[in-house]
Each structure stands twice: as structure tokens, then as C-alpha cells.
Design an enzyme around this catalytic site. Sequence first.
Site, PDB file in Angstrom:
ATOM      1  N   ALA A  61     -98.777   2.504 -16.510  1.00 13.89           N
ATOM      2  CA  ALA A  61     -98.094   3.458 -17.390  1.00 13.89           C
ATOM      3  C   ALA A  61     -96.744   2.873 -17.776  1.00 13.89           C
ATOM      4  O   ALA A  61     -96.162   2.083 -17.032  1.00 13.89           O
ATOM      5  CB  ALA A  61     -97.900   4.769 -16.643  1.00 13.89           C
ATOM      6  N   GLY A 100    -101.664   2.316 -13.654  1.00 11.10           N
ATOM      7  CA  GLY A 100    -102.543   2.870 -14.687  1.00 11.10           C
ATOM      8  C   GLY A 100    -103.444   1.810 -15.302  1.00 11.10           C
ATOM      9  O   GLY A 100    -104.535   2.124 -15.799  1.00 11.10           O
ATOM     10  N   GLU A 103    -106.287   1.658 -13.068  1.00 13.33           N
ATOM     11  CA  GLU A 103    -107.025   2.925 -13.212  1.00 13.33           C
ATOM     12  C   GLU A 103    -107.875   2.909 -14.484  1.00 13.33           C
ATOM     13  O   GLU A 103    -109.009   3.401 -14.499  1.00 13.33           O
ATOM     14  CB  GLU A 103    -106.049   4.103 -13.209  1.00 13.33           C
ATOM     15  CG  GLU A 103    -105.409   4.302 -11.841  1.00 13.33           C
ATOM     16  CD  GLU A 103    -104.323   5.361 -11.853  1.00 13.33           C
ATOM     17  OE1 GLU A 103    -103.339   5.173 -12.579  1.00 13.33           O
ATOM     18  OE2 GLU A 103    -104.481   6.380 -11.150  1.00 13.33           O
ATOM     19  N   GLU A 123     -97.967   2.332  -7.498  1.00  9.81           N
ATOM     20  CA  GLU A 123     -97.206   3.535  -7.842  1.00  9.81           C
ATOM     21  C   GLU A 123     -96.309   4.013  -6.708  1.00  9.81           C
ATOM     22  O   GLU A 123     -95.232   4.556  -6.932  1.00  9.81           O
ATOM     23  CB  GLU A 123     -98.155   4.676  -8.240  1.00  9.81           C
ATOM     24  CG  GLU A 123     -98.779   4.524  -9.620  1.00  9.81           C
ATOM     25  CD  GLU A 123    -100.068   3.718  -9.622  1.00  9.81           C
ATOM     26  OE1 GLU A 123    -100.324   2.992  -8.639  1.00  9.81           O
ATOM     27  OE2 GLU A 123    -100.825   3.804 -10.609  1.00  9.81           O
TER      28      GLU A 123
HETATM   29  C1  LIG Z   1     -94.217  18.365 -14.680  1.00  8.48           C
HETATM   30  C2  LIG Z   1     -94.463  16.933 -14.685  1.00  8.48           C
HETATM   31  C3  LIG Z   1     -95.872  16.577 -14.922  1.00  8.48           C
HETATM   32  C4  LIG Z   1     -95.938  15.132 -15.078  1.00  8.48           C
HETATM   33  C5  LIG Z   1     -97.025  14.753 -15.937  1.00  8.48           C
HETATM   34  C6  LIG Z   1     -96.824  13.369 -16.407  1.00  8.48           C
HETATM   35  C7  LIG Z   1     -98.113  12.849 -16.815  1.00  8.48           C
HETATM   36  C8  LIG Z   1     -98.147  11.387 -16.604  1.00  8.48           C
HETATM   37  C9  LIG Z   1     -99.527  10.966 -16.258  1.00  8.48           C
HETATM   38  C10 LIG Z   1     -99.440   9.566 -15.825  1.00  8.48           C
HETATM   39  C11 LIG Z   1    -100.607   9.214 -15.003  1.00  8.48           C
HETATM   40  C12 LIG Z   1    -100.238   8.178 -13.978  1.00  8.48           C
HETATM   41  C13 LIG Z   1    -100.527   6.767 -14.381  1.00  8.48           C
HETATM   42  C14 LIG Z   1    -100.259   5.749 -13.304  1.00  8.48           C
HETATM   43  O1  LIG Z   1    -100.888   6.058 -12.103  1.00  8.48           O
HETATM   44  C15 LIG Z   1     -98.795   5.578 -13.096  1.00  8.48           C
HETATM   45  C16 LIG Z   1     -98.390   4.161 -13.310  1.00  8.48           C
HETATM   46  O2  LIG Z   1     -99.102   3.342 -13.795  1.00  8.48           O
HETATM   47  S1  LIG Z   1     -96.818   3.762 -12.858  1.00  8.48           S
HETATM   48  C17 LIG Z   1     -96.676   2.052 -13.250  1.00  8.48           C
HETATM   49  C18 LIG Z   1     -97.394   1.168 -12.306  1.00  8.48           C
HETATM   50  N1  LIG Z   1     -97.103  -0.224 -12.579  1.00  8.48           N
HETATM   51  C19 LIG Z   1     -96.206  -0.903 -11.910  1.00  8.48           C
HETATM   52  O3  LIG Z   1     -95.608  -0.439 -10.978  1.00  8.48           O
HETATM   53  C20 LIG Z   1     -95.953  -2.308 -12.376  1.00  8.48           C
HETATM   54  C21 LIG Z   1     -94.489  -2.545 -12.491  1.00  8.48           C
HETATM   55  N2  LIG Z   1     -94.194  -3.883 -12.978  1.00  8.48           N
HETATM   56  C22 LIG Z   1     -94.191  -4.952 -12.152  1.00  8.48           C
HETATM   57  O4  LIG Z   1     -94.479  -4.896 -10.991  1.00  8.48           O
HETATM   58  C23 LIG Z   1     -93.797  -6.241 -12.785  1.00  8.48           C
HETATM   59  O5  LIG Z   1     -92.986  -5.979 -13.868  1.00  8.48           O
HETATM   60  C24 LIG Z   1     -94.996  -7.100 -13.223  1.00  8.48           C
HETATM   61  C25 LIG Z   1     -95.920  -6.316 -14.119  1.00  8.48           C
HETATM   62  C26 LIG Z   1     -95.748  -7.611 -11.983  1.00  8.48           C
HETATM   63  C27 LIG Z   1     -94.475  -8.313 -14.010  1.00  8.48           C
HETATM   64  O6  LIG Z   1     -93.524  -8.995 -13.237  1.00  8.48           O
HETATM   65  P1  LIG Z   1     -92.641 -10.164 -13.876  1.00  8.48           P
HETATM   66  O7  LIG Z   1     -93.514 -11.090 -14.586  1.00  8.48           O
HETATM   67  O8  LIG Z   1     -91.795 -10.687 -12.772  1.00  8.48           O
HETATM   68  O9  LIG Z   1     -91.747  -9.499 -14.988  1.00  8.48           O
HETATM   69  P2  LIG Z   1     -90.665  -8.326 -14.831  1.00  8.48           P
HETATM   70  O10 LIG Z   1     -90.880  -7.557 -13.619  1.00  8.48           O
HETATM   71  O11 LIG Z   1     -89.320  -8.928 -15.056  1.00  8.48           O
HETATM   72  O12 LIG Z   1     -91.051  -7.392 -16.052  1.00  8.48           O
HETATM   73  C28 LIG Z   1     -90.888  -7.827 -17.387  1.00  8.48           C
HETATM   74  C29 LIG Z   1     -90.382  -6.665 -18.192  1.00  8.48           C
HETATM   75  O13 LIG Z   1     -91.415  -5.683 -18.262  1.00  8.48           O
HETATM   76  C30 LIG Z   1     -90.921  -4.431 -17.850  1.00  8.48           C
HETATM   77  N3  LIG Z   1     -92.008  -3.680 -17.224  1.00  8.48           N
HETATM   78  C31 LIG Z   1     -92.837  -4.113 -16.287  1.00  8.48           C
HETATM   79  N4  LIG Z   1     -93.747  -3.182 -15.977  1.00  8.48           N
HETATM   80  C32 LIG Z   1     -93.470  -2.128 -16.752  1.00  8.48           C
HETATM   81  C33 LIG Z   1     -94.049  -0.840 -16.903  1.00  8.48           C
HETATM   82  N5  LIG Z   1     -95.114  -0.454 -16.205  1.00  8.48           N
HETATM   83  N6  LIG Z   1     -93.497  -0.002 -17.797  1.00  8.48           N
HETATM   84  C34 LIG Z   1     -92.438  -0.372 -18.539  1.00  8.48           C
HETATM   85  N7  LIG Z   1     -91.828  -1.579 -18.436  1.00  8.48           N
HETATM   86  C35 LIG Z   1     -92.354  -2.440 -17.555  1.00  8.48           C
HETATM   87  C36 LIG Z   1     -89.813  -4.776 -16.866  1.00  8.48           C
HETATM   88  O14 LIG Z   1     -88.929  -3.711 -16.734  1.00  8.48           O
HETATM   89  C37 LIG Z   1     -89.197  -5.992 -17.543  1.00  8.48           C
HETATM   90  O15 LIG Z   1     -88.358  -5.565 -18.573  1.00  8.48           O
HETATM   91  P3  LIG Z   1     -86.775  -5.482 -18.365  1.00  8.48           P
HETATM   92  O16 LIG Z   1     -86.521  -4.402 -17.375  1.00  8.48           O
HETATM   93  O17 LIG Z   1     -86.360  -6.818 -17.849  1.00  8.48           O
HETATM   94  O18 LIG Z   1     -86.280  -5.146 -19.718  1.00  8.48           O
END
Ligand SMILES: CCCCCCCCCCCCC[C@H](O)CC(=O)SCCNC(=O)CCNC(=O)[C@H](O)C(C)(C)COP(=O)(O)OP(=O)(O)OC[C@H]1O[C@@H](n2cnc3c(N)ncnc32)[C@H](O)[C@@H]1OP(=O)(O)O
Length: 719
Positions: A61, A100, A103, A123
Site C-alpha cells: 500500500a 499489500g 496480498e 506491516e
Molecule cells: C478508520 C480507519 C479505517 C482505515 C481503513 C483504511 C483502509 C486501508 C486498507 C489498506 C489495506 C492494507 C494493505 C496492506 O496490508 C498495508 C500495506 O501494504 S503497508 C505497506 C507495506 N510495505 C512495506 O512496508 C514496504 C516498505 N518499503 C520498504 O521496505 C522499502 O522501501 C523497500 C520496498 C524494500 C525498498 O527499499 P530500498 O530499495 O532501500 O528503497 P527505499 O526504502 O529508500 O525506498 C525508496 C522510496 O520509496 C518509498 N517507499 C517505499 N515503500 C513505499 C510504500 N509502500 N509506500 C510509499 N512509499 C514507499 C520510500 O519512502 C523511498 O522514498 P523516500 O522516502 O526516500 O522519498
Amino acid sequence: MALYTRVSGSVGVITLQNPPVNALSAAVRQGIVDMMDRALSEPEVKSVVICGQNGKFCGGADIKEFGTNMSGPALIPLIDRIESAAKPVVAAIEGIALGGGLELALGCHYRIAHSKAKLGLPEVSLGLLPGAGGTQRLPRLISIPAALELITTGRHVTAAEALQLGIVDKVTDRNTLDEAVKFALSVAGKSLDLHRISTNPCPHPPDVDAVFETAMQRVRQRARGALAPVACVQAVRAAATLPYAHGMERERELFKGLFTSGQARALQYYFFAQRAVGRWSTPGGARWDTSKPRPVRRAAVIGLGTMGRGITVALAQAGLSVVAVETNEKQLTEAKQGVSDMLERGARRRGVPPALDKVIYSHKIQAVADVDLVIEAVFEDMELKKAIFQQLSALCKPGTFLCTNTSGLDIDELAAQTQNPELVVGMHFFAPAHVMKLLEVVYGQKSSPQAVATAMQIGSKIGKVSVAVGNCRGFVGNRILKPYLEQAFFLLEEGATPELVDKVLEEFGFAMGVFRMSDLSGLDVGWRVRKAIGLVAPEALTGPYARVREGHRYSPLGDLLCEQVRFGQKTGRGWYQYDKPGGRVAKPDPWLHRFLEEYRAQHGLVARRIDHQEVLDRCLYALINEGFRILEDGIAAGPEDIDVIYVLGYGWPQHRGGPMFYAGMVGLNKVLERLEHYHQVHPDVPNLQPCSLLRKLVASGSPPINKWREVIKKPHSQL
Ligand SMILES: CCCCCCCCCCCCC[C@H](O)CC(=O)SCCNC(=O)CCNC(=O)[C@H](O)C(C)(C)COP(=O)(O)OP(=O)(O)OC[C@H]1O[C@@H](n2cnc3c(N)ncnc32)[C@H](O)[C@@H]1OP(=O)(O)O
């Protein structure tokens, strides 16, 4: 943002397009919905492949969306739609399938992964649980114990492990999309009944209750107040006990609870903060994007005590050639053995050959003549370090960067010993240096932007989160630690015990309370620093001056313990007692309690009952106040720097974001009001006097943390 193409006549290919990690933003979700509709409605299309552009399937996500009013199609029905499709859908996983993203892949009927791909449901480290069916589908696919482990740790697995676990159907070294298309052609028209994971039963281990009980105990022990790991176990339990639809309801309910909790906000802030510190800047105008690091092929480490050995290991493991210098021959022999053992242990853990040949040992400092960068890591003694820097400046080839590993000594004073002060920077490693993730890179008045950039780059190369900070006593981490420790000592004087203070801090979430932490790191370290700066009285002072230095309140408690050779774990006695020198289990010490009573009586102090809130307020707000001073002084460029340093180096609980984030959560006006109150009660403690930046922020309406930099706006001097 999803591209649709038709390949091999009958395969519809949907490519997610959202750089850098193809996160599932509203536009991407909309794209998938639209392209799935198209693929399912085209009669020529018999199967579908979903992939991501630029070698990355999907990073999950879009975390940035979480702080906004979310719009666009919801993820859960989108994944359900894929799963219930009548045509087979294959996920072609390259690079990453996380959160996600995985998923989404679990909603597909088949998963093909490239051998270098990483998969996981991380997550939990964002304060959430997999909320798009992950907690319900993964246990159905790979069993409850395996799913519990992956979901509660958030660990990424390799493609090979994913295959072994049954998460993916095939791993390839070739072009993943081509393989997925071939696979899609081969399964077109076949029954999908067994491949809709949500319709399969969840396999139960015979001792299912015990599995959940153990998992819950483990996460509670590890989590220290973090909500997400507990909710993850509860959600997987729902998969084991409820039909899929009800399990999904439970997942949603638990997800909602986490999503709206402060912990998720804190952890998501911390995720971005760790990345923000890489975009460093200095008050002189040097910046990450305009300062080019110089390549470092060979480095030297001077001094092979505990820190020097750890630094050598970290450099060698990252593939750098290291000249390791120790002038004491006996120490050198021990160090060779120590470094080799560490390299071998590390290599065994990572399943790679040990980098023993990367290190050349020498007992002569002249061996540094040809290196690109030196890290001096001798004992924390300014005179010794100065002498070494004079030698290095004469011995090293022109342009060699000279770094000092110090926890707080003046970088400018050392730089002044060299012919090229612009090449000098501080590198504050944390023990054990090959394990701890944090590195403070300290720029001095004259450090060149290139020297800072090079040290920052070396830091990332050896796997550290590097934070660029200015030069002042203690830099950021140890400077903030001082008022925190000071309050803890004062609380003992006023009636608290080490056990009470530690309990409160550990309940807050610190890995260790302040006194247990001091015992671990050694009370003598701070004592030596206090002696060097003239704070320790030459003999046991009595009377009004015993507890005053430079007109301010001072607690000599730590000094008095050191005079009794109570240095902490290493001597078996400190704020606690241990079963032997080097023992690790802290036990309350009746001697210490008697000592505190006698101390209070001697100084006319009357012990009072101190409640938990006061311990927390005084320790944390004094620390936070110093954080604001650091921002005001331009020693840290932004609150993220302080927070990352405190979480990674000092055990601040991640789920509270860091001290500056926590201040924002509590409310800056409340922090100000409490500091004003405690300063009124303790006017002789300057650290409790609210600093002017805090007042300025409150006067500006307590803006959110991402707007603080606008208020700080410090005039910049020239680097
Ligand atoms: C009342 C309230 C009700 C609420 C309802 C809401 C409904 C919502 C329903 C949602 C359903 C849930 C879905 C899901 O289960 C939830 C998720 O998916 S949460 C996200 C899970 N993913 C992660 O945790 C991955 C996170 N990222 C990383 O671990 C790393 O970035 C990577 C992918 C392994 C890559 O690593 P690197 O190559 O080292 O690069 P960087 O880490 O430097 O990242 C580069 C750049 O990308 C940005 N970024 C990375 N991942 C995300 C992301 N998921 N979303 C947005 N941005 C992301 C990162 O910030 C870097 O950018 P910068 O910060 O440097 O500008």
C-alpha cells in the site's frame, strides 16, 4: 497507473506503474480494476499476468496515502475480484512483493518469482497488520505456524524460502515476465478451484491453542507495549477459528484499531524519518545532493580495542580492504584472533565466505600511508587522539580523509592538529560497532562537504543509518542523554530507587531503564568524562557545595559509586548487583538502598513518594527540551535526525516515533507547561527551563512536526 498489453495472442499483461516501488496508490488500484475488467471481457484473452515495472512487483500500500483522505477503489474487493476471476491470473514477482503487494499476489491463482526477489508482510513494522486478506490467506496457504512467524516479525523471505514455504509456485533465474506468460499459457482453461486460497480450509496443527499461546507470549515479550504484533496474532487466530468471511471482518476490525492508533502514525513517521536523514544538510549549505563523495577503496582503522575491532569487521564485511593498526603487540595478537572470530561468525550467519583476506594487520602506524580514509578508534583521550592526528596528517597520502571515532570529543580541536582540517570528520559508532545500525557523522567548522559526503557514504556502505550532525559536546545522542541521566539522579536524591525509575522507563517501552543501561555500558565512562571537565570533586565534598557545580544543581551520586569501584556489570556492582563481574542479571542491591538513605541524610534531603508520571515527565521532557535546543543550535538539521539517533542508538521505543515525534503527540503546549512547572519547582536545574524554540513553536500554534523546519529557520554560517 497500470499498463495493459496483450502478449502471445491470449495473455493479458497488467503492469503496475508507480515508481519507485509500484506502491498501490489510488491511481494504481484504479488501473488494476480497469485493466482486469478489460482482460476479463476480451474473449481472446485466456489468462492474465500481473507484474510491476522496473523490476519491482510491488512495495505494498502507498504509505504516504495513509495520512490523507483515502480515495479510489478499495484494495480488498480488488483482490477478491482477481481471485474470483474465471481466467487464471499469474503474479510475476520481480524485486519485491511486500505488504499489500504480496496480498495482491496471494489473490492471484499462481505466483512465479525471480530468484532474487524478496517477499514478506512487513506491516507490523509500520504498526499495522496485513489488512488486505494477508492474515487470512497466508495461513491457509503455508500453515498457521509459518504464517504467524512471517506476519509477526515482518521478515522478508528470499524467493528460495518462499518456494520452500509454498508461497510461490515456481522460481526462475530467467526473465520473470516471459516465464509467467509461458506459465499462464500452460494453465489457461484449467480448473482454478484449488487455487483460490480464500476458499481453502486453514490447515490446523494438532496443538493449535499452544501454538497461539506461545506466539502471543513471544510477541508480548518482544513487543514492549507495541500493539501491532499482538493484533497480528489475533488476526491469524481468526483465520484458524472462523470462516473466511468472518475472519476478514475480524482482520478489518483489528486493522482499524491499529490504523487509528498513535503507534501506527509513529512507526510510519519513523519509516520516512530513516530515509529523510539520508538527505542531509549542514548549516554551511553543504547538501547530500550537491556534495559528491570520493570513492574509498582502502581504509585504515587505528586502535584495535573493542570499537576498533567492530569497525574493522563492519568495513571488511562490506568488501572494503582494511589496514588494521595496533601498536601494542599483545593487543594486536588478540585483536587478530578477535576480528577473525567475528568475521567467521558473521559469515556463518549470512552463509557467505568470511572476509578474512580483506584485513591486513600492522603494529606500525606508517602502514596507513596509502589508504583513502582512516578511522582512528583509540581510547577516548584527547591528548592521545591529538598526537595520532598529527602523525596521520604527516604520514597519509594527500587527500586522505581522517575520521575519529569519538562519542563526544571536539572535532575542531582534532582537525586543528592536521594540515588539512577540511579532511577531518567525526564518526561516532555505537558498540558493538559491527552490529549497531547507527552512525553519527560529525562535521566540524572546516569539514569539507566532500568529507561529510564520503563519511555518510561509507556509513551506508557498511549498512548503517548515518546521520550528519554538528560538533558540540556529546553531539546529538550523548548531549540529549545528559539531562535525562541528570533527572534520573535527582529523582534518586528525592526518594526514588533505580528499580522505580527503570520500571517506569521500561513500561514506557525503553529496551532498558536508565540505570540498567548505565550498568551495562559502564559507570566509569561518564565518570572519566566528568573528571576531565572538572565536575568531579577531588575529595568527598560535604556541605552546600557538594551538590552544586557552576551555580547549578549537581548530583555526585554516579561519582560516589565509581569511587567505590562500582562500575556496573563489569565489576559485578553498580546501581544493581550481579552474581559476578560480567554478570548480566540485575538484582536490587540493599547496599545501594542504604547508601541512598545515608546520602540523603548527610545532605539533609527528605525522601518523598515519587509517582510514575513525575519520573516519566522529568526524564523525558528534560531530554526533549535538549532536543529542541539542538535544533535551535543547528546541530541537527531536523527532528527526524534526533528521532532516528534516539531510536537506533539509545533504545527509544520505535512505536513512539522518537522523542521529538513523541513531544508532538503529547502536545507541545503540554510539554512546555510541564517543563515550566518543573522548572519552577527546581529553579537550580537549567535543563528544565523550556528552550526558546519550544516556546516559539507553541506560539506558532504547535505546527505538525513536518512543519517545524519552517519555524526553526536559522541563519546559516559558512562551512
Ligand atoms: C478508520 C480507519 C479505517 C482505515 C481503513 C483504511 C483502509 C486501508 C486498507 C489498506 C489495506 C492494507 C494493505 C496492506 O496490508 C498495508 C500495506 O501494504 S503497508 C505497506 C507495506 N510495505 C512495506 O512496508 C514496504 C516498505 N518499503 C520498504 O521496505 C522499502 O522501501 C523497500 C520496498 C524494500 C525498498 O527499499 P530500498 O530499495 O532501500 O528503497 P527505499 O526504502 O529508500 O525506498 C525508496 C522510496 O520509496 C518509498 N517507499 C517505499 N515503500 C513505499 C510504500 N509502500 N509506500 C510509499 N512509499 C514507499 C520510500 O519512502 C523511498 O522514498 P523516500 O522516502 O526516500 O522519498
